[in-house]
Scaffold this motif. Structure first.
Motif, short mmCIF file in Angstrom:
data_model
loop_
_atom_site.label_atom_id
_atom_site.label_comp_id
_atom_site.label_asym_id
_atom_site.label_seq_id
_atom_site.Cartn_x
_atom_site.Cartn_y
_atom_site.Cartn_z
N ALA A 84 4.83 4.87 5.34
CA ALA A 84 4.47 4.95 3.91
C ALA A 84 3.10 5.58 3.74
O ALA A 84 2.89 6.43 2.86
CB ALA A 84 4.51 3.57 3.28
N GLN A 88 2.27 9.19 1.81
CA GLN A 88 1.31 9.33 0.72
C GLN A 88 0.16 10.27 1.07
O GLN A 88 -0.18 11.18 0.29
CB GLN A 88 0.75 7.95 0.35
CG GLN A 88 1.77 7.04 -0.32
CD GLN A 88 1.20 5.66 -0.62
OE1 GLN A 88 0.33 5.16 0.10
NE2 GLN A 88 1.70 5.02 -1.67
N ALA A 119 5.94 3.15 -0.50
CA ALA A 119 5.16 4.25 -1.09
C ALA A 119 5.47 4.42 -2.58
O ALA A 119 5.03 5.40 -3.19
CB ALA A 119 5.44 5.55 -0.35
N PRO A 215 -1.15 2.64 3.64
CA PRO A 215 -0.72 3.06 2.31
C PRO A 215 -1.55 2.43 1.21
O PRO A 215 -2.23 1.41 1.41
CB PRO A 215 0.73 2.55 2.24
CG PRO A 215 0.75 1.37 3.16
CD PRO A 215 -0.22 1.69 4.27
#
Length: 577
Positions: A84, A88, A119, A215
């Protein structure tokens, strides 16, 4: 949500408290399972939050087992967070962006699903049997610019990577998940070592994990879109079903209560995760309740039998075609299936002979249900204590269904056939960027929005729904939907085809099979074997015609439309097309 933890006998799980009372004049059917609520709580959190809660409660418990290699809950969360963060920070994925997932069942695919959720993005699951052209259509429609793909399927995405349509792709190697010795026969495509990557848009899964990006804080809630599964329409153009974290959860919360499932269950994850049956019953539902999934990348009846016996598999969601092959295996004998207490599914009629063989030989009742991609799988189910073979069961918790006349929209009298329309918290919001399809697929009745299923049924005296026919033109091959118009469009790409009509014919193994009725161009006379080979090369194997009839002409209406229904009826009667 506090799931039960009693690992004793598999009785009905304690039901969550309803949040909305049923109308005072609404009586539950006499066969309604004891202790199961009529309504279910409205979800609040995301699917990621549910996984995180399971991991906090059972960090060292195996969430997944792949060829005897376990992936524990804490490790699953850790790997999903790393992916994730990479999505990003390195791929620029933002809240609501769509991310394509193209792989057969494996631990990395499960991690990827939950990484996309972490995400705050949306999963676009892709059938591993689709061609490059079919995948390109979904990419164009969904707007996905980032993908996670298994290395043997990478050629399907190559044109999109070369064109810059896909900016980034994380590549999975199944062998990376093989961390244990196993007596199981590992297929060559699973054991294949990691191949070198030769495109700047590609990055290997281990490199993403090694980067260990953190994340941003998770923001998605039950109302956010989470998955966009595609289902073809009668025009052959795929449509994305807009499912939220809440609609997906609602189907699973209802299924858990209906079937009495507990965290002590061991699920057999053989149905493809890109398909709603496998997505829900081989991933989201088990992880939601803290259970374990024993997983294989594709169907292998010998390995399935070994895993059921070795891990004490208790629940198995499978289409009839899979079970037909499994129970024809002479090795399925004795008490090797003693742990199984629930075998369930739908998507195609269950042959009565097979259901009886399961009952007589192993004491197993095939628990038939009813659902659609548009309803996140579970919609109707047979009560386990009062199942009726050959029926769709009763509308489950939170679900209201009724039968209407498909032409007038009026309710049909009791005992007559009508189209099933339904509403409930698991029904999708609508189709992705297809207001025209929404207008065709939803109707307003009594102040509520009802989904038209296109399925014709009758309700018996006990409230069970019995399928009669399909209003929509659709063929179901081993649980997969095949839309004749889509196949016909592809058939017109064959240089010998002048006209074509596709119908469904009965098939002992797959339930139905695709048959092409073809009028050839003057002077063209392709061999049947060559024609069928061309079909397999130009469309997914389950869509490709299994047989072909070359005919002189096809019947048409006064306006020139091919009378497909007439041809289908001829095939049903065993008459030539």
């Amino acid at each position: 949500m506090d799931w039960p933890t009693d690992a004793a006998a598999h009785g009905p799980a304690p039901a969550p408290a309803p949040t909305t009372a049923a109308p005072a004049d609404e009586r539950l059917p006499a066969a309604w399972p004891p202790g199961v609520p009529r309504e279910i709580p409205a979800p609040v959190d995301s699917l990621w939050s549910l996984l995180a809660a399971s991991a906090a409660r059972w960090p060292d418990k195996p969430a997944l087992v792949f060829y005897d290699a376990p992936l524990r809950y804490a490790a699953l969360v850790r790997e999903a967070e790393a992916l994730a963060g990479w999505l990003q920070q390195d791929a620029g994925v933002q809240r609501g962006d769509r991310v394509l997932l193209l792989s057969q069942n494996c631990p990395q695919l499960v991690v990827a699903n939950y990484a996309v959720f972490r995400a705050d993005a949306v999963v676009v699951p892709v059938n591993a049997m689709w061609t490059a052209a079919e995948v390109a259509d979904v990419v164009a429609d969904s707007g996905a610019a980032v993908a996670v793909v298994a290395q043997e399927l990478l050629p399907v995405l190559r044109p999109l990577l070369d064109a810059g349509t896909l900016r980034h792709a994380v590549v999975i190697c199944y062998a990376d998940a093989l961390t244990a010795q196993t007596p199981l026969a590992i297929p060559p495509f699973v054991a294949a070592p990691r191949a070198p990557l030769d495109h700047p848009a590609l990055v290997a899964w281990p490199a993403v994990q090694a980067a260990a990006r953190r994340p941003a804080p998770h923001r998605a809630t039950a109302g956010d879109l989470c998955v966009l599964p595609y289902t073809s329409g009668t025009t052959g153009r795929p449509k994305g079903c807009r499912h939220t974290h809440g609609t997906v959860q609602s189907a699973n919360v209802a299924a858990v209560a209906w079937r009495g499932l507990r965290d002590s269950e061991v699920f057999l994850g053989l149905a493809p995760i890109f398909h709603m049956l496998g997505m829900q019953n081989g991933m989201h539902l088990p992880l939601m309740i803290g259970a374990t999934v024993v997983m294989l990348p594709r169907w292998d009846r010998d390995a399935a039998l070994d895993l059921i016996e070795r891990y004490g598999v208790s629940c198995w969601a499978a289409p009839p075609a899979m079970l037909l092959d499994f129970f024809s295996n002479p090795a399925v004998a004795g008490r090797r299936l003693a742990s199984l207490h629930l075998v369930h599914g739908g998507s195609a009629p269950m042959p009565d002979a097979l259901a009886q063989r399961m009952k007589d030989g192993w004491g197993l009742d095939y628990n038939e249900g009813y659902g659609m991609t548009e309803t996140a799988s579970f919609l109707h189910g047979n009560p386990r204590h009062r199942a009726k073979r050959g029926t769709l069961g009763l509308p489950g918790p939170g679900v209201r269904s009724r039968l209407i006349d498909p032409a007038s929209g009026a309710d049909v009298p009791p005992g007559e056939v009508g189209e099933i329309v339904t509403r409930g918290p698991q029904v999708m919001l609508g189709y992705w960027r297809r207001p025209d399809a929404d207008r065709e697929s939803f109707v307003e009745r009594d102040g509520h929005r009802w989904l038209r299923t296109g399925d014709l049924a009758v309700v018996d005296a006990d409230g069970y729904y019995v399928m009669r026919d399909r209003l929509k033109r659709m063929i179901t091959v081993s649980g997969y939907k095949v839309w004749p118009a889509e196949v016909e469009n592809l058939l017109y790409g064959h240089p010998a085809v002048h006209e074509a009509c596709v119908v469904g014919v009965g098939d002992e193994r797959s339930g139905e099979a695709v048959r092409a009725l073809v009028v050839c161009k003057p002077g063209a006379a392709p061999a049947e074997a060559d024609f069928l080979a061309w079909c397999r090369a130009h469309m997914a194997v389950y869509k490709a015609p299994r047989s072909v009839r070359f005919v002189d002409a096809l019947p048409k209406s006064n306006t020139g439309k091919i009378l497909w229904r007439e041809l289908q009826e001829r095939e049903n009667r065993g008459q030539p097309g």
